[in-house]
Scaffold this motif. Structure first.
Motif, PDB file in Angstrom:
ATOM      1  N   PRO A 197       0.712  -1.022  -0.006  1.00  0.00           N
ATOM      2  CA  PRO A 197       0.145   0.295   0.119  1.00  0.00           C
ATOM      3  C   PRO A 197       0.599   1.456  -0.088  1.00  0.00           C
ATOM      4  O   PRO A 197       1.827   1.680   0.972  1.00  0.00           O
ATOM      5  N   GLY A 198       0.531   1.943  -0.805  1.00  0.00           N
ATOM      6  CA  GLY A 198       1.525   3.835  -0.977  1.00  0.00           C
ATOM      7  C   GLY A 198       1.991   3.456  -2.279  1.00  0.00           C
ATOM      8  O   GLY A 198       2.813   4.564  -2.314  1.00  0.00           O
ATOM      9  N   GLU A 199       2.684   2.678  -2.654  1.00  0.00           N
ATOM     10  CA  GLU A 199       3.955   2.558  -3.415  1.00  0.00           C
ATOM     11  C   GLU A 199       3.313   2.097  -4.894  1.00  0.00           C
ATOM     12  O   GLU A 199       1.526   1.925  -4.779  1.00  0.00           O
ATOM     13  N   ARG A 200       4.008   3.546  -5.408  1.00  0.00           N
ATOM     14  CA  ARG A 200       3.355   3.581  -7.094  1.00  0.00           C
ATOM     15  C   ARG A 200       4.241   2.610  -8.414  1.00  0.00           C
ATOM     16  O   ARG A 200       3.202   2.196  -9.255  1.00  0.00           O
ATOM     17  N   GLU A 201       5.619   2.109  -7.925  1.00  0.00           N
ATOM     18  CA  GLU A 201       6.479   1.630  -9.475  1.00  0.00           C
ATOM     19  C   GLU A 201       6.488   0.399  -8.165  1.00  0.00           C
ATOM     20  O   GLU A 201       7.390   0.286  -8.147  1.00  0.00           O
ATOM     21  N   PRO A 202       5.899  -1.241  -8.758  1.00  0.00           N
ATOM     22  CA  PRO A 202       7.110  -1.910  -8.760  1.00  0.00           C
ATOM     23  C   PRO A 202       7.407  -3.195  -9.186  1.00  0.00           C
ATOM     24  O   PRO A 202       7.959  -3.303  -8.863  1.00  0.00           O
ATOM     25  N   ALA A 203       7.744  -2.604 -10.865  1.00  0.00           N
ATOM     26  CA  ALA A 203       9.086  -3.131 -11.523  1.00  0.00           C
ATOM     27  C   ALA A 203       9.604  -1.353 -12.219  1.00  0.00           C
ATOM     28  O   ALA A 203       9.372  -1.518 -13.200  1.00  0.00           O
ATOM     29  N   PRO A 204      10.691  -0.787 -11.784  1.00  0.00           N
ATOM     30  CA  PRO A 204      10.886   0.011 -12.028  1.00  0.00           C
ATOM     31  C   PRO A 204      12.104  -0.260 -12.790  1.00  0.00           C
ATOM     32  O   PRO A 204      12.259   0.985 -13.471  1.00  0.00           O
ATOM     33  N   ILE A 205      12.815  -1.307 -12.698  1.00  0.00           N
ATOM     34  CA  ILE A 205      14.227  -1.252 -14.161  1.00  0.00           C
ATOM     35  C   ILE A 205      13.223  -1.524 -15.296  1.00  0.00           C
ATOM     36  O   ILE A 205      13.519  -1.271 -16.800  1.00  0.00           O
ATOM     37  N   GLY A 206      12.003  -2.203 -15.470  1.00  0.00           N
ATOM     38  CA  GLY A 206      11.218  -2.447 -16.650  1.00  0.00           C
ATOM     39  C   GLY A 206      11.036  -1.135 -17.263  1.00  0.00           C
ATOM     40  O   GLY A 206      10.721  -0.999 -18.503  1.00  0.00           O
ATOM     41  N   ALA A 207      10.041  -0.715 -15.709  1.00  0.00           N
ATOM     42  CA  ALA A 207       9.736   0.783 -16.627  1.00  0.00           C
ATOM     43  C   ALA A 207      10.898   1.706 -17.241  1.00  0.00           C
ATOM     44  O   ALA A 207      10.561   2.560 -17.975  1.00  0.00           O
ATOM     45  N   ALA A 208      12.083   1.796 -16.108  1.00  0.00           N
ATOM     46  CA  ALA A 208      12.757   2.356 -16.812  1.00  0.00           C
ATOM     47  C   ALA A 208      13.640   2.328 -18.472  1.00  0.00           C
ATOM     48  O   ALA A 208      14.228   2.765 -19.003  1.00  0.00           O
ATOM     49  N   GLY A 209      13.432   0.923 -18.499  1.00  0.00           N
ATOM     50  CA  GLY A 209      13.754   0.160 -19.636  1.00  0.00           C
ATOM     51  C   GLY A 209      12.995   0.229 -21.237  1.00  0.00           C
ATOM     52  O   GLY A 209      13.402   0.778 -21.848  1.00  0.00           O
ATOM     53  N   ALA A 210      11.228   0.434 -20.480  1.00  0.00           N
ATOM     54  CA  ALA A 210      10.810   1.300 -21.698  1.00  0.00           C
ATOM     55  C   ALA A 210      10.827   2.628 -21.685  1.00  0.00           C
ATOM     56  O   ALA A 210      11.025   3.031 -23.022  1.00  0.00           O
TER      57      ALA A 210
END
Length: 329
Positions: free
Chosen positions: A62-75
């Motif tokens: 709860p409260g966390e917005r990005e559970p996959a930061p490496i995937g998001a940064a790569g995209a």
């Protein structure tokens, strides 16, 4: 949400986001299958990076917005990539969408097998946001206008920064809209929570995506594993932080139930009070961190009754003498 014919009817905003994501995914995959991959080595490298990032996502907290930061940064990096090793790239926005969708489908297989993974709204949100960044950048790059307008110096880096800020704002607006569609909470506090999240992991994801795009444009694909290390270390540290927060939350919940087990309060009383207080806090416009503190306080509001020799009827402390109430509090 209303029900019809035994099924839950989704809010219009959720249907619109999912429909847009589905249309973008179909268009990207169809275009790529018809015209083929441009620079398949680059597509494979970023596809593997996104897949690994999605596989390494941490559990929902709860409260966390990005559970996959490496995937998001790569995209984001692939969406903003204009050169590789000094040579111009030729992939367009639709190929970016196709690589992202393919990577998410591959990464979803083990998650589905374990009964976990991202929700449909999270997948749709990622597709729409990355598509926004790709549509803003790739046509300008492929037409040569970005080189004419910004060159390759600091103005180009500033251009990427502006695009990332716009993408982050679009992500915050979209995230708050999806949360608002599934709840009765006011939109303003939800948007404020999303904007505050940009100062944490959101800024790290955007910065890493921009640095990846700039690094690959100069050093080639060798820059990818090097630039992923800081975010990977941050993710490992955050996993430990998540474990501590989870243990803390479980401790609070167990202590709240101790009065129910001992017979001092009715069963489920603490949880019902916490839910009511959280709903009131939402209506008052409290932020995510303030709501967490309010929830913990509501869960623990009867813990002082354990000091009583005999339980009071139904756990109601209002009829007790003022001195006894102060001692319990």
């Amino acid at each position: 949400m209303s029900r019809g014919r035994g099924r839950t009817r989704l809010p219009p905003a959720v249907l619109a986001v999912r429909g847009a994501a589905g249309a973008l995914a179909v268009a990207g995959l169809a275009h790529t299958l018809w015209h083929g991959l441009h620079q398949p080595g680059l597509a494979l490298a970023f596809g593997v990076l996104i897949t690994v990032g999605e596989l390494a996502r941490w559990g929902a907290l709860p409260g966390e917005r990005e559970p996959a930061p490496i995937g998001a940064a790569g995209a984001l990096a692939y969406a903003l990539l204009g050169r590789s090793g000094g040579e111009p790239t030729s992939h367009g926005a639709l190929q970016v969408i196709a690589v992202l969708v393919a990577a998410q489908l591959v990464a979803a297989v083990p998650h589905v097998a374990r009964g976990s993974g991202p929700t449909a709204d999270q997948v749709a949100r990622r597709i729409v946001i990355v598509s926004f960044a790709a549509v803003c950048f790739q046509p300008l790059h492929n037409s040569g206008r970005s080189a004419v307008w910004f060159g390759d110096g600091p103005y180009f880096a500033l251009f990427l920064l502006v695009l990332l800020v716009l993408t982050a704002l679009c992500d915050a607006v979209l995230g708050a809209l999806l949360l608002r569609s599934g709840t009765a909470f006011p939109y303003g506090p939800l948007l404020r929570d999303e904007l505050r999240a940009l100062l944490g992991i959101g800024s790290a994801v955007c910065a890493t995506g921009a640095v990846m795009a700039l690094g690959v444009s100069v050093a080639g694909l060798w820059a990818l594993p090097v630039l992923c290390v800081p975010l990977l270390l941050t993710q490992v540290s955050f996993r430990r932080f998540v474990a501590v927060r989870t243990t803390y939350r479980q401790t609070i919940t167990s202590l709240a139930r101790s009065t129910e087990i001992a017979g001092y309060t009715p069963h489920g009383h603490a949880r019902r009070v916490a839910m009511l207080c959280t709903a009131v806090g939402r209506e008052l416009g409290l932020s995510g961190a303030e709501l967490t503190v309010l929830e913990y306080a509501a869960l623990m509001h009867d813990i002082g009754q354990l000091s009583l020799v005999d339980p009071v009827p139904d756990g109601a402390t209002a009829p007790l003498p003022a001195a006894e109430q102060r001692r319990i509090a």
